[in-house]
Design a protein around this motif. Structure first.
Motif, PDB file in Angstrom:
ATOM      1  N   GLY A  34       4.378   3.798  -2.733  1.00  0.00           N
ATOM      2  CA  GLY A  34       4.801   3.544  -4.118  1.00  0.00           C
ATOM      3  C   GLY A  34       4.065   2.338  -4.674  1.00  0.00           C
ATOM      4  O   GLY A  34       3.600   2.349  -5.826  1.00  0.00           O
ATOM      5  N   PHE A  35       3.935   1.285  -3.843  1.00  0.00           N
ATOM      6  CA  PHE A  35       3.213   0.093  -4.302  1.00  0.00           C
ATOM      7  C   PHE A  35       1.784   0.428  -4.692  1.00  0.00           C
ATOM      8  O   PHE A  35       1.270  -0.035  -5.705  1.00  0.00           O
ATOM      9  CB  PHE A  35       3.206  -0.987  -3.203  1.00  0.00           C
ATOM     10  N   PHE A  36       1.141   1.288  -3.908  1.00  0.00           N
ATOM     11  CA  PHE A  36      -0.227   1.724  -4.219  1.00  0.00           C
ATOM     12  C   PHE A  36      -0.280   2.349  -5.611  1.00  0.00           C
ATOM     13  O   PHE A  36      -1.087   1.980  -6.452  1.00  0.00           O
ATOM     14  CB  PHE A  36      -0.685   2.804  -3.215  1.00  0.00           C
ATOM     15  N   LEU A  37       0.648   3.328  -5.785  1.00  0.00           N
ATOM     16  CA  LEU A  37       0.645   4.075  -7.047  1.00  0.00           C
ATOM     17  C   LEU A  37       0.885   3.152  -8.237  1.00  0.00           C
ATOM     18  O   LEU A  37       0.176   3.198  -9.231  1.00  0.00           O
ATOM     19  CB  LEU A  37       1.737   5.155  -7.022  1.00  0.00           C
ATOM     20  N   VAL A  38       1.903   2.266  -8.092  1.00  0.00           N
ATOM     21  CA  VAL A  38       2.249   1.384  -9.208  1.00  0.00           C
ATOM     22  C   VAL A  38       1.096   0.411  -9.473  1.00  0.00           C
ATOM     23  O   VAL A  38       0.753   0.122 -10.619  1.00  0.00           O
ATOM     24  CB  VAL A  38       3.561   0.619  -8.910  1.00  0.00           C
ATOM     25  N   VAL A  70       2.055  -8.926  -4.162  1.00  0.00           N
ATOM     26  CA  VAL A  70       2.803  -9.867  -3.307  1.00  0.00           C
ATOM     27  C   VAL A  70       3.847  -9.107  -2.474  1.00  0.00           C
ATOM     28  O   VAL A  70       3.980  -9.313  -1.248  1.00  0.00           O
ATOM     29  CB  VAL A  70       3.489 -10.956  -4.176  1.00  0.00           C
ATOM     30  N   LEU A  71       4.561  -8.207  -3.139  1.00  0.00           N
ATOM     31  CA  LEU A  71       5.619  -7.467  -2.419  1.00  0.00           C
ATOM     32  C   LEU A  71       5.014  -6.560  -1.339  1.00  0.00           C
ATOM     33  O   LEU A  71       5.586  -6.389  -0.256  1.00  0.00           O
ATOM     34  CB  LEU A  71       6.455  -6.640  -3.398  1.00  0.00           C
ATOM     35  N   PHE A  72       3.841  -5.997  -1.654  1.00  0.00           N
ATOM     36  CA  PHE A  72       3.182  -5.137  -0.664  1.00  0.00           C
ATOM     37  C   PHE A  72       2.829  -5.939   0.596  1.00  0.00           C
ATOM     38  O   PHE A  72       3.055  -5.502   1.716  1.00  0.00           O
ATOM     39  CB  PHE A  72       1.912  -4.543  -1.287  1.00  0.00           C
ATOM     40  N   LYS A  73       2.323  -7.154   0.357  1.00  0.00           N
ATOM     41  CA  LYS A  73       1.975  -7.984   1.516  1.00  0.00           C
ATOM     42  C   LYS A  73       3.230  -8.347   2.318  1.00  0.00           C
ATOM     43  O   LYS A  73       3.247  -8.319   3.549  1.00  0.00           O
ATOM     44  CB  LYS A  73       1.250  -9.260   1.024  1.00  0.00           C
ATOM     45  N   THR A  74       4.300  -8.664   1.572  1.00  0.00           N
ATOM     46  CA  THR A  74       5.560  -9.002   2.258  1.00  0.00           C
ATOM     47  C   THR A  74       6.018  -7.829   3.130  1.00  0.00           C
ATOM     48  O   THR A  74       6.444  -7.994   4.270  1.00  0.00           O
ATOM     49  CB  THR A  74       6.658  -9.333   1.221  1.00  0.00           C
TER      50      THR A  74
END
Ligand code: ADP
Length: 599
Positions: A34-38, A70-74
């Motif tokens: 989802g992070f990728f898509l967003v 940032v959230l993806f890295k977290t």
């Protein structure tokens, strides 16, 4: 979560652990992809709105890209997906509200689409309660905005951005993909979860079946073991009966001094062996749950006198002082309980006290702790000044086949079952044994018991066979013995001849019934296990006889069987008494006397 993921990890496989449920794994995947898509969608939007000079929207898209990164890295470093989901939803909600109230100052199809994504995402990621919270946080401000706008009173000092068709298409496209992705992902994992539940249910059923089979097998083997022990006991006790009986007879034959000594050793060893067999049997009986406690009237003082009377002699032989102290408040009282089991407990404790004491004293104390109307609480204590028990052994000696030490086993013998029997007998009555001991100084064994008190006065010892009956009375008795074992027959004949009794012998139950039909007998000594017709069936036949004198002839069962139910069976079959082989001559003659005098 796996502990070994490093800060530079970007792989999803490293953050999904096998212990997680399919649903939680799906949630992590959803966030990850989802992070990728967003990120991609907001990047495209950023470019689109930036070149159109829509600054507010460009800031918003940029902020979204940054937050997502940032959230993806977290997530790839510390995959606390709940916290990350909350963060994403809060950012999403704020962006949504700021677009409606500040950037665009209107509601369009993209806003609605984003709200729908937020609703679906919050429910799937965080469950019902948080799903509802984020849904309301996103929908209520929109409704409020619509109301304010409807009244035409929404005024803010910032010029709204104008969104063009290309941006709308990109946003719609991204939100469609997100919606389809979220649903598709969740549906797959939902199906997997159901399958897993079904499989684990099936596994559970297989396990249960295996468990049931194992229990059944264990029960079967326990039953087999217990039956084996009972049978063995019969087989061992029968010849033992002959050994003890014969040595008793020989002792009565005024043997020479050196013969007497040998006979004493023989009798002692045989009695010892019998005690061991009895211990094993008792323990077996308790362990197989066949032990039923009686609830009969008895006088505790008399019982203690009887148990300790015999032991007193043993103590004296060893040069020990033996004291029995009974609380006066217990005298003249009749209790309900199981005197046999109390005897067994006290006997074991006192025998040990004498066995493990070389000098000093053995003290048995019975105290009344509480005397309520019809209940008393009694404390039993057996103290000695013997070798003592190591503190580390205080618990283990209560376990079966456990003794203080190997050296002690060699010196004192025994099976290590005595205390195990005591403990189990007390356990079954909800009582606990306490042991206090000091090496070299002595030991104390303590326990309490509660007894209901009978309101009747204690019975006078009228029916005790201590009354002397004239010798010629016994000699005149016509005794029928039903017994198939030749050695036992010989033994009984010799034994009874001491009282001048000449018995008639029937080699099986059928013969005994025939004898009864044609002759007159005062009493029958009936072995239970015989060929052709056993003792129970023979008794049954005799009890059916027309002549009331014959039908009511006293019958004493003789058996070496140690089965728990045998006593009940004997009385149920209509016999009047029970003597367990090997018996003491006096016991048998007392039984004969009591049953024949009554008649
Ligand atoms: P056994 O007497 O056949 O060995 P028990 O179960 O009666 O079996 O006793 C287990 C062990 O506990 C004994 O071997 C002995 O070491 C210890 N024990 C029991 N009673 C006493 C006592 N009064 N004084 C010292 N040691 C004792």
């Amino acid at each position: 979560m796996r502990d070994e993921v490093g800060f530079f990890n970007f792989s999803i496989y490293k953050i999904i652990s096998k212990e997680q449920s399919y649903l939680d794994q799906a949630r992590i995947r959803l966030l990850y992809y989802g992070f990728f898509l967003v990120f991609v969608a907001s990047g495209v939007l950023f470019v689109s709105v930036y070149f159109q000079g829509q600054h507010l929207l460009a800031y918003t898209a940029g902020l979204l890209m940054f937050s997502v990164a940032v959230l993806f890295k977290t997530l790839t470093y510390r995959p606390k997906w709940q916290a990350i989901s909350h963060a994403l939803l809060v950012i999403g909600t704020l962006i949504n509200i700021s677009i409606v109230y500040v950037s665009l100052q209107s509601i369009n199809v993209v806003t609605l689409q984003v709200v729908i994504v937020v609703i679906v995402f919050s429910y799937y990621m965080l469950g019902q309660t948080w799903g509802l919270v984020y849904s309301l946080l996103n929908t209520v401000p929109i409704l409020i905005f619509l109301l304010i706008e409807y009244q035409g009173s929404y005024v803010i000092g910032i010029k709204p951005d104008k969104i063009d068709q290309a941006t709308i298409i990109i946003s719609l496209f991204a939100s469609f993909i997100l919606l389809i992705f979220i649903h598709n992902h969740f549906y797959t994992s939902f199906l997997k979860n159901i399958k897993q539940l079904k499989e684990s249910g099936e596994e559970q059923a297989v396990l249960n079946l295996k468990l049931e089979k194992a229990i059944e097998k264990a029960e079967k083997s326990t039953r087999a073991k217990s039956d084996f022990l009972s049978t063995m006991s019969h087989e061992i006790r029968t010849p033992l009966n002959a050994v003890i009986g014969m040595s008793n007879l020989l002792m009565m034959d005024s043997p020479r001094p050196e013969q007497k000594e040998n006979l004493e050793i023989l009798r002692f060893s045989a009695n010892n062996l019998l005690a061991i067999v009895n211990d094993v049997l008792d323990f077996n009986k308790i362990e197989s749950g066949k032990l039923v406690f009686e609830n009969i009237r008895f006088n505790l003082v008399e019982l203690m006198d009887n148990v300790c009377g015999g032991q007193m002699l043993n103590a004296e032989e060893k040069g020990l002082e033996f004291k029995l102290a009974i609380d006066d408040r217990l005298k003249n009282k009749v209790f309900f309980g199981d005197p046999t089991r109390i005897t067994q407990i006290i006997f074991n404790l006192v025998s040990n006290a004498i066995k493990f004491t070389h000098k000093g004293s053995v003290w048995v104390k019975v105290t009344c702790l509480e005397d309520r109307h019809n209940w008393v609480t009694v404390k039993f204590s057996v103290m000695d000044t013997g070798i003592g028990i190591k503190e580390t052994n205080l618990r283990s000696i209560l376990e079966p086949f456990t003794q203080g030490s190997l050296a002690a086993t060699r010196e004192y013998g025994g099976t290590g079952l005595g205390l195990a029997i005591v403990k189990r007998l007390l356990d079954l009555q909800g009582r606990e044994i306490q042991i206090f001991s000091k090496i070299g100084e002595g030991s104390e064994f303590l326990f309490n018991m509660e007894f209901p008190v009978s309101t009747e006065r204690p019975a006078k010892k009228v029916d005790e066979p201590t009354e002397k009956t004239p010798e010629n009375f016994l000699a005149s008795l016509k005794v029928l013995i039903a017994e198939d074992n030749v050695v036992n027959v010989m033994l009984m004949k010799k034994l009874l001849s001491k009282w001048g009794i000449i018995p008639t012998i029937a080699e099986n139950g059928e013969r005994a019934v025939e004898f009864m039909q044609y002759g007159n007998f005062d009493i029958i000594l009936m072995d239970l296990q015989m060929p052709v017709m056993n003792g129970f069936d023979a008794t049954n036949e005799i009890r059916k006889m027309a002549d009331p004198k014959k039908a009511n002839v006293p019958i004493i069962a003789l058996t070496a069987s140690a089965m728990a139910e045998i006593k009940d069976k004997v009385y149920e079959a209509g016999m009047n008494g029970y003597v367990s082989k090997p018996f003491k001559p006096d016991d048998l003659i007392e039984k004969i006397q009591s049953l024949t005098i009554l008649n």
